[in-house]
Design a protein around this motif. Sequence first.
Motif, PDB file in Angstrom:
ATOM      1  N   ILE A 142       6.695  10.290  10.881  1.00  0.00           N
ATOM      2  CA  ILE A 142       7.366  11.515  10.478  1.00  0.00           C
ATOM      3  C   ILE A 142       7.474  12.490  11.655  1.00  0.00           C
ATOM      4  N   GLN A 143       6.477  12.508  12.533  1.00  0.00           N
ATOM      5  CA  GLN A 143       6.556  13.384  13.700  1.00  0.00           C
ATOM      6  C   GLN A 143       7.750  13.029  14.572  1.00  0.00           C
ATOM      7  N   VAL A 144       8.062  11.734  14.677  1.00  0.00           N
ATOM      8  CA  VAL A 144       9.225  11.312  15.459  1.00  0.00           C
ATOM      9  C   VAL A 144      10.516  11.640  14.717  1.00  0.00           C
ATOM     10  N   ILE A 202       0.863  -1.180   0.000  1.00  0.00           N
ATOM     11  CA  ILE A 202       0.000   0.000   0.000  1.00  0.00           C
ATOM     12  C   ILE A 202       0.902   1.233   0.000  1.00  0.00           C
ATOM     13  N   PRO A 203       0.539   2.294  -0.726  1.00  0.00           N
ATOM     14  CA  PRO A 203       1.375   3.501  -0.706  1.00  0.00           C
ATOM     15  C   PRO A 203       1.690   3.982   0.707  1.00  0.00           C
ATOM     16  N   PHE A 204       2.799   4.680   0.793  1.00  0.00           N
ATOM     17  CA  PHE A 204       3.408   5.253   1.991  1.00  0.00           C
ATOM     18  C   PHE A 204       4.462   4.345   2.616  1.00  0.00           C
ATOM     19  N   ILE A 205       4.492   3.050   2.263  1.00  0.00           N
ATOM     20  CA  ILE A 205       5.595   2.236   2.779  1.00  0.00           C
ATOM     21  C   ILE A 205       6.906   2.661   2.133  1.00  0.00           C
ATOM     22  N   GLU A 206       6.900   2.930   0.823  1.00  0.00           N
ATOM     23  CA  GLU A 206       8.142   3.242   0.121  1.00  0.00           C
ATOM     24  C   GLU A 206       8.729   4.570   0.588  1.00  0.00           C
ATOM     25  N   ARG A 235      -1.391   6.084   5.534  1.00  0.00           N
ATOM     26  CA  ARG A 235      -1.090   7.518   5.530  1.00  0.00           C
ATOM     27  C   ARG A 235      -0.994   8.044   6.963  1.00  0.00           C
ATOM     28  N   ALA A 236      -1.944   7.650   7.805  1.00  0.00           N
ATOM     29  CA  ALA A 236      -1.940   8.114   9.199  1.00  0.00           C
ATOM     30  C   ALA A 236      -0.706   7.602   9.946  1.00  0.00           C
ATOM     31  N   GLU A 237      -0.345   6.336   9.725  1.00  0.00           N
ATOM     32  CA  GLU A 237       0.830   5.773  10.383  1.00  0.00           C
ATOM     33  C   GLU A 237       2.110   6.448   9.892  1.00  0.00           C
ATOM     34  N   PHE A 238       2.149   6.748   8.608  1.00  0.00           N
ATOM     35  CA  PHE A 238       3.302   7.443   8.042  1.00  0.00           C
ATOM     36  C   PHE A 238       3.529   8.772   8.763  1.00  0.00           C
ATOM     37  N   TRP A 239       2.479   9.551   8.943  1.00  0.00           N
ATOM     38  CA  TRP A 239       2.642  10.860   9.565  1.00  0.00           C
ATOM     39  C   TRP A 239       2.998  10.744  11.040  1.00  0.00           C
TER      40      TRP A 239
END
Length: 228
Positions: free
Chosen positions: A210-212, A156-160, A203-207
């Motif tokens: 990114i905050q960390v 699913i997108p956002f892993i890459e 998408r939510a997990e990606f962000w």
Amino acid sequence: ESLRRAREKTLGSISVELLTAQFPQDHAAIPDDYRATPDLQRSVRDVWQGDSLPPLPLIADILRRLYENSEAEYLIYTNLDIAVQPHFYESVSNFIRSGHDAFIINRRRLPGHYRDIAELPLMYADKGKSHPGFDCFVFRRELFPQFQLGNVCIGIPFIEILMGQNLFCHALNFKLFDQEHLTFHIGEDIFKPRNPILLQKNRAEFWKCIQVLWPLLDNRKFPYADKW
């Protein structure tokens, strides 16, 4: 099969291990010459409590098994639909010797008419088209414990881009190889329809990740940072 052939070409010069991550029901599909790591114990169905979701594994679970079941100095993760040229591992070794502790190799997109392993020599010779996405990641094993991967799943997108951002942040000498003829994928499409629920979750997990990573983000380390 392409990974196996590339490994055979390196025997005697480079030590390459081929490892798999799999669910218990997948053992019959593990090819010869591959070593299975301990079975995966969860999927997005367990994380998001959705029995209707496809049982996709989490990238953190896959890489953890790779890290814990190999003593390799460098680890490689490729998407399942990525094949490699026979000289792939030799080229990777050259990139490592040039001083890179992490890098990404972009694939070539081949026409979708290829159907059989017997056609691999034709695929090797087919230059194909360039591809903008990330799908082959090489990194020094010491970097992995620093990764922020959350509950992002594969397929699913956002892993890459999450894998890429971890390498951009933690590597001391990262490089993107986007013109090499080293990996390829059958099919010229770039964007495919995806499960909308998993797309939203990834998408939510990606962000969250990114905050960390935010204090480590530096656009001078991003690919194409010198482009407008």
